[in-house]
Scaffold this motif. Structure first.
Motif, short mmCIF file in Angstrom:
data_model
loop_
_atom_site.label_atom_id
_atom_site.label_comp_id
_atom_site.label_asym_id
_atom_site.label_seq_id
_atom_site.Cartn_x
_atom_site.Cartn_y
_atom_site.Cartn_z
N PHE A 159 0.81 -1.23 0.00
CA PHE A 159 0.00 0.00 0.00
C PHE A 159 0.84 1.27 0.00
CE2 PHE A 159 -2.29 -3.28 2.50
CZ PHE A 159 -3.30 -3.54 1.60
N LYS A 160 2.07 1.17 -0.47
CA LYS A 160 2.98 2.31 -0.40
C LYS A 160 3.09 3.07 -1.72
CE LYS A 160 6.84 1.45 1.86
NZ LYS A 160 6.82 2.34 3.03
N THR A 165 -5.15 3.47 -4.93
CA THR A 165 -6.28 4.39 -5.04
C THR A 165 -7.29 4.10 -3.92
OG1 THR A 165 -7.60 2.90 -6.41
CG2 THR A 165 -6.07 4.38 -7.56
N SER A 166 -8.30 4.94 -3.87
CA SER A 166 -9.40 4.72 -2.94
C SER A 166 -9.99 3.32 -3.15
CB SER A 166 -10.46 5.79 -3.20
OG SER A 166 -11.61 5.53 -2.46
N HIS A 169 -8.04 0.41 -1.43
CA HIS A 169 -8.35 0.21 -0.01
C HIS A 169 -9.79 -0.27 0.19
CE1 HIS A 169 -4.70 1.37 2.09
NE2 HIS A 169 -4.52 2.30 1.20
N TYR A 170 -10.69 0.18 -0.68
CA TYR A 170 -12.07 -0.29 -0.57
C TYR A 170 -12.13 -1.81 -0.77
CZ TYR A 170 -16.95 -1.18 -1.48
OH TYR A 170 -18.20 -1.71 -1.43
N ILE A 171 -11.43 -2.28 -1.81
CA ILE A 171 -11.41 -3.73 -2.08
C ILE A 171 -10.81 -4.48 -0.89
CG2 ILE A 171 -10.31 -5.51 -3.51
CD1 ILE A 171 -10.70 -3.60 -5.92
N GLU B 177 -10.11 9.57 -1.25
CA GLU B 177 -11.00 10.35 -2.11
C GLU B 177 -10.60 11.83 -2.10
OE1 GLU B 177 -15.05 9.52 -1.06
OE2 GLU B 177 -14.92 7.43 -1.75
N VAL B 178 -9.83 12.23 -1.10
CA VAL B 178 -9.28 13.58 -1.06
C VAL B 178 -7.87 13.50 -1.66
CG1 VAL B 178 -8.69 15.55 0.40
CG2 VAL B 178 -10.53 13.98 1.09
#
Lengths: 315, 315
Positions: A159-160, A165-166, A169-171, B177-178
């Motif tokens: 995650f670096k 993307t958003s 992290h959502y997944i 998202e920001v």
């Protein structure tokens, strides 16, 4: 993606494959999709190169076949995370499939499949496979989730990287809804090293050289340092220690491969273009990461020579 | 949490503080909440210890006050990520507040506030602050988001620890998202080291000792190794190199602090209880992480002595 969903629903026998030297994303994506197809009662064959030991916690790896001779015919070949035919583990597989499907996230993908789904915004092919499994209405299970987690953490450097993307992290938040030891998996993938490797990092850091202005850092491992060290010890990542020093603009890792022959890697933290530097020495690469081989020089000379070249350009 | 929302809405002047030696979670949580209160046109004062350099990319840090003398009276004191009064940066602050609010995620929290919100399922106090900002209907802005990202990555070891949940990743997907340079922030927090520290890691790894069965690994830094190294060089994390060797059950980091006096840290990868080991030497800690000081012994003797103690228990 709907044409791919239809092709999967309307066929029975599938072969799943990926690129040579499979990494966490290719292995994880193949396993997650393979398990999902099995839940749909499809016949699944994996044709995959031997997977690195650290991924063996994924039990489905025991079903990987490395065979080139006993290929049957399959309704559909699913080729994941592989940008071109030349890079496929076994390109002759394409001839054994009535239909080929190419799923990837690399911008360089040549769209060699009968159907192609290339999502260049995905941090990992694993993200695309997550969507696909969702659209196939197969509920995530423990090993699927572990496989997709493996795919995503590998290709995002835990995650670096800037490809996160958003959605990434959502997944992962969805994967975590399936209970598993994600923390242990993370440790296995990133933190476990052999004693030999740790000792070698120590030697490399003891030989760390930095210029007075802190802009150039160099790690050198000589034949002497590498004596009695198994060939299989993975030196990847050692250059990061040079790169991560505060203020460093160009990091260099030099490995003596034969007497007075050196394999050299360059990394740039700034706009300094290390592909030009590598090209000067007859090598190649990108602006931020490149490499070359330098011969006929001693270890003392090579450090001086490289620093001279970099400082010419830095000025 | 509704009582806290009401208290915030119904008051005007706020002081925000946290624990001594603030970390990414305490700094990030305080800044995110402080900025949200400012958006609600509240008066915000931060009373915080000097923050480590690596967090200075958060501009709001320039508004931190370390003062003990010029404290005014405030309607509300918000004490974040601090489990007890003794650990507060400045416990006398409590006397300057008409109301104290204690927001934390530590299971050991003593609920010392007039209002207390302790969510022990949250990986970081930053997770709780995210919810609070949401419920205050303040839209996330760039620096709030960077501050909450800092809070969460710090307390989860970059999403590695077992305290990470589906909710953690969900919140981070909302932060993403920001738009912001999360990848660069991650590098600043985890990857940037001083040249001195990298050289010291090299020395430590060169002195790495491992038992024949690979179960015990020890890194030793002697007074000699530490000569000319600035006191401010942070040795935290060096023990991880010993801990992360495949097969190791107990890792030890020994730092000679004075002639024949050693500060020793222990980590366990298994059920081996290192708090007992530390207690034997008059120290303390937890099952997985503990420490002690050992005096009147040479560096050769201390390694032998510790290994003997561990092997007695391992058998």
């Amino acid at each position: 993606m709907n044409d791919i969903i239809e092709a999967i629903k309307n066929n029975q026998s599938f072969v799943i494959s990926s690129h040579k030297s499979p990494d966490g994303d290719s292995i994880g994506s193949c396993i997650a999709l393979g398990l999902a197809l099995k839940r749909l009662n499809k016949t699944v064959t994996y044709v995959m190169e031997y997977a690195p030991e650290k991924f063996r916690f994924l039990n489905e790896i025991t079903n990987f076949n490395d065979h080139y001779t006993s290929l049957q015919n399959y309704d559909v070949g699913l080729f994941l995370d592989c940008s071109n035919i030349e890079h496929l583990h076994n390109s002759s597989l394409l001839d054994n499939c009535d239909m080929s499907i190419n799923i990837d996230h690399h911008i360089s993908n040549t769209k060699y499949g009968n159907l192609n789904f290339i999502d260049t915004c995905a941090s990992a092919t694993g993200e695309v496979i997550f969507e696909l499994i969702n659209k196939l209405n197969v509920p995530l299970e423990k090993e699927m989730s572990a496989a997709l987690y493996t795919a995503i953490v590998t290709d995002t450097g835990n995650f670096k990287y800037s490809n996160v993307t958003s959605r990434t992290h959502y997944i992962v938040s969805k994967l975590y809804e399936v209970p598993n030891s994600y923390s242990d998996i993370n440790t296995i993938i990133f933190d476990e090293h052999s004693y030999e490797k740790i000792k070698l990092i120590g030697k490399g850091l003891s030989n760390l050289y930095i210029t007075k202005d802190n802009k150039v850092s160099i790690i050198l491992l000589t034949l002497d340092d590498l004596r009695n060290i198994s060939e299989s010890v993975d030196l990847e990542g050692i250059i990061n220690y040079a790169r991560d020093i505060r203020g460093v603009e160009v990091a260099v890792f030099i490995k003596e491969t034969n007497k007075n022959t050196f394999r050299v890697s360059f990394r740039s933290n700034t706009n300094f273009d290390v592909s030009r530097l590598a090209a000067y020495y007859g090598g190649g690469g990108h602006m931020k990461a490149s490499g070359c081989t330098i011969e006929g020089i001693t270890s003392d000379q090579i450090i001086k020579d490289i620093i001279d070249q970099i400082e010419k350009d830095l000025k």
